[in-house]
Design an enzyme around this catalytic site. Structure first.
Site, PDB file in Angstrom:
ATOM      1  N   ARG A 216       0.840  -1.206   0.000  1.00 13.94           N
ATOM      2  CA  ARG A 216       0.000   0.000   0.000  1.00 13.94           C
ATOM      3  C   ARG A 216       0.870   1.250   0.000  1.00 13.94           C
ATOM      4  O   ARG A 216       0.568   2.233  -0.681  1.00 13.94           O
ATOM      5  CB  ARG A 216      -0.921  -0.008   1.221  1.00 13.94           C
ATOM      6  N   ASP A 254     -16.041  -2.465  -4.427  1.00 13.53           N
ATOM      7  CA  ASP A 254     -16.175  -3.714  -3.676  1.00 13.53           C
ATOM      8  C   ASP A 254     -17.636  -4.121  -3.718  1.00 13.53           C
ATOM      9  O   ASP A 254     -18.515  -3.290  -3.967  1.00 13.53           O
ATOM     10  CB  ASP A 254     -15.705  -3.518  -2.224  1.00 13.53           C
ATOM     11  N   ASP A 303      -6.617  -6.396  -5.806  1.00 17.09           N
ATOM     12  CA  ASP A 303      -6.232  -7.152  -4.598  1.00 17.09           C
ATOM     13  C   ASP A 303      -7.385  -8.067  -4.188  1.00 17.09           C
ATOM     14  O   ASP A 303      -8.103  -7.785  -3.225  1.00 17.09           O
ATOM     15  CB  ASP A 303      -5.877  -6.174  -3.472  1.00 17.09           C
ATOM     16  N   CYS A 343      -3.262 -13.665  -2.664  1.00 14.11           N
ATOM     17  CA  CYS A 343      -3.014 -14.141  -1.299  1.00 14.11           C
ATOM     18  C   CYS A 343      -3.181 -15.651  -1.205  1.00 14.11           C
ATOM     19  O   CYS A 343      -3.355 -16.201  -0.119  1.00 14.11           O
ATOM     20  CB  CYS A 343      -3.946 -13.441  -0.309  1.00 14.11           C
TER      21      CYS A 343
END
Length: 399
Positions: A216, A254, A303, A343
């Site tokens: 970030r 989102d 992400d 991730c």
């Protein structure tokens, strides 16, 4: 849980299955252990002394015959007593390291095997901590963990977020509960000079993703005066830090309404609400619509949650990352940059980079890798356990 090295149960490895463990890997799989009647009778979460077929001790491990990972080595010294005092020393060691790394008490305090406490995750939010007891041993040690936390940190609030898939593999129930204290709402989190809000009981994971801290910061440094699109924004970690760093305009995308509500409040807390736009929707679908509308952004951030949750998902997950990169690259303005992250610990960096490269090519774009990032130093990597290096992020510059 009481532990006495002199009477501790023992498990033996199958002949020829000791080399990986002897080289330092902390995981021992079910097909490497002699699961005789005595071993199968041990309660899940027991502590055992692990020996090779010749009787040589390989250390103390947690034991559970149910999952694929049957033993997790805690220490190579079989004579060490695993008790309250042991937990206190491991927590003190973890705390001392984080105090050297960060000026404020917002970080991952314990990162499982890498901090010598297999199956235990502890995230710190000032005077509150969130614990994930992801193995039968960690769950059995709940009372001892709470006492050790009180001795080392004296937190006002302790939340158990025992809702991970790992617990299901261990044969454990899932739950979320307050083990100490209570909260009336989200807590503030400080990162890289910005303020955010974390919902410790109902937010994703433990309420915040500390692992992306350095990535970030890198993106924020590229965002001054730029138009930024933060996809899978959650509560705004990437986008709001970009706005604080001087981005001209930030769109936070989102599908979660609660996460976006916290992102909006964080934008207000940081004085950048006038430059932050909230956009709710499914990311792939929304990216396609933005492309149809000829939208372009100087910085695009991708992400996502894990696309590859197990090795059997590797094929579909790779295709998902490729599509993500294609859709994102199509929206990057000339001379713009894109961050793509994964991730998924089952997605190696080389395969992830290949998927991103193919996606960029599918979009007809040419990019150069500026930066490859990983989880922050509060997520240390066990040197013999590559699986613990799960996060990877690439920043690419486009022509």
């Amino acid at each position: 849980m009481r532990d006495d090295p002199s009477t501790r149960p023992q498990v033996t490895l199958v002949t020829g299955k000791h080399k990986r463990a002897e080289r330092g890997h902390p995981w021992i799989y079910s097909n490497e252990v002699v699961l005789n009647a005595a071993a199968k009778a041990l309660p899940a979460g027991s502590l055992v002394t692990v020996r090779n077929a010749e009787g040589k001790s390989l250390g103390v491990a947690t034991f559970n015959p149910q999952p694929l990972i049957t033993c997790r080595i805690i220490t190579r010294d079989w004579s060490v007593k695993i008790d309250h005092g042991f937990l206190v020393k491991r927590l003190e060691r973890a705390l001392a390291l984080r105090d050297r790394l960060f000026p404020e008490p917002y970080y991952r305090l314990v990162h499982a095997e890498a901090d010598g406490l297999p199956g235990l995750i502890i995230d710190r939010y000032g005077t509150a901590v969130v614990c994930q007891l992801n193995t039968a041993w960690a769950s059995a040690m709940e009372e001892d963990i709470l006492k050790a936390l009180d001795e080392v940190l004296s937190p006002e609030v302790v939340v158990f977020r025992n809702d991970s898939h790992a617990r299901t593999l261990e044969g454990l129930p899932t739950e979320t509960r307050f083990a100490k204290g209570s909260l009336s709402g989200p807590l503030e989190v400080r990162e890289n000079g910005s303020t955010f809000l974390a919902d410790l009981s109902d937010g994703q994971k433990t309420g915040w993703f500390f692992d992306q801290r350095p990535n970030r910061a890198f993106i924020a440094g590229l965002s001054k005066g730029q138009r930024v699109l933060d996809c899978y924004s959650f509560t705004g970690g990437f986008g709001i830090q970009a706005a604080v760093a001087g981005a001209a305009e930030v769109t936070l995308l989102d599908r979660s309404e609660p996460a976006l509500a916290l992102a909006k409040r964080a934008a207000e807390l940081n004085g950048v609400a006038d430059r932050c736009k909230i956009l709710r929707g499914e990311v792939f679908e929304t990216l396609e619509k933005l492309a149809e509308g000829k939208e372009r952004f100087d910085v695009v951030i991708l992400d996502p949650p894990a696309f590859v949750k197990s090795k059997k998902d590797l094929g579909p997950g790779s295709r998902g990352y490729r599509k993500m990169a294609r859709l994102g690259a199509a929206l990057v303005a000339k001379q713009g940059v894109m961050l793509a992250a994964s991730c998924s610990h089952n997605m190696p960096l080389d395969l992830f980079a290949e998927a991103v490269r193919h996606g960029i090519d599918d979009a007809g774009r040419v990019g150069r890798i500026l930066y490859t990032g990983y989880a922050g130093p509060d997520h240390p990597v066990h040197p013999a356990l590559p699986e613990s290096a799960y996060l990877k992020a690439q920043v690419l510059a486009f022509d």
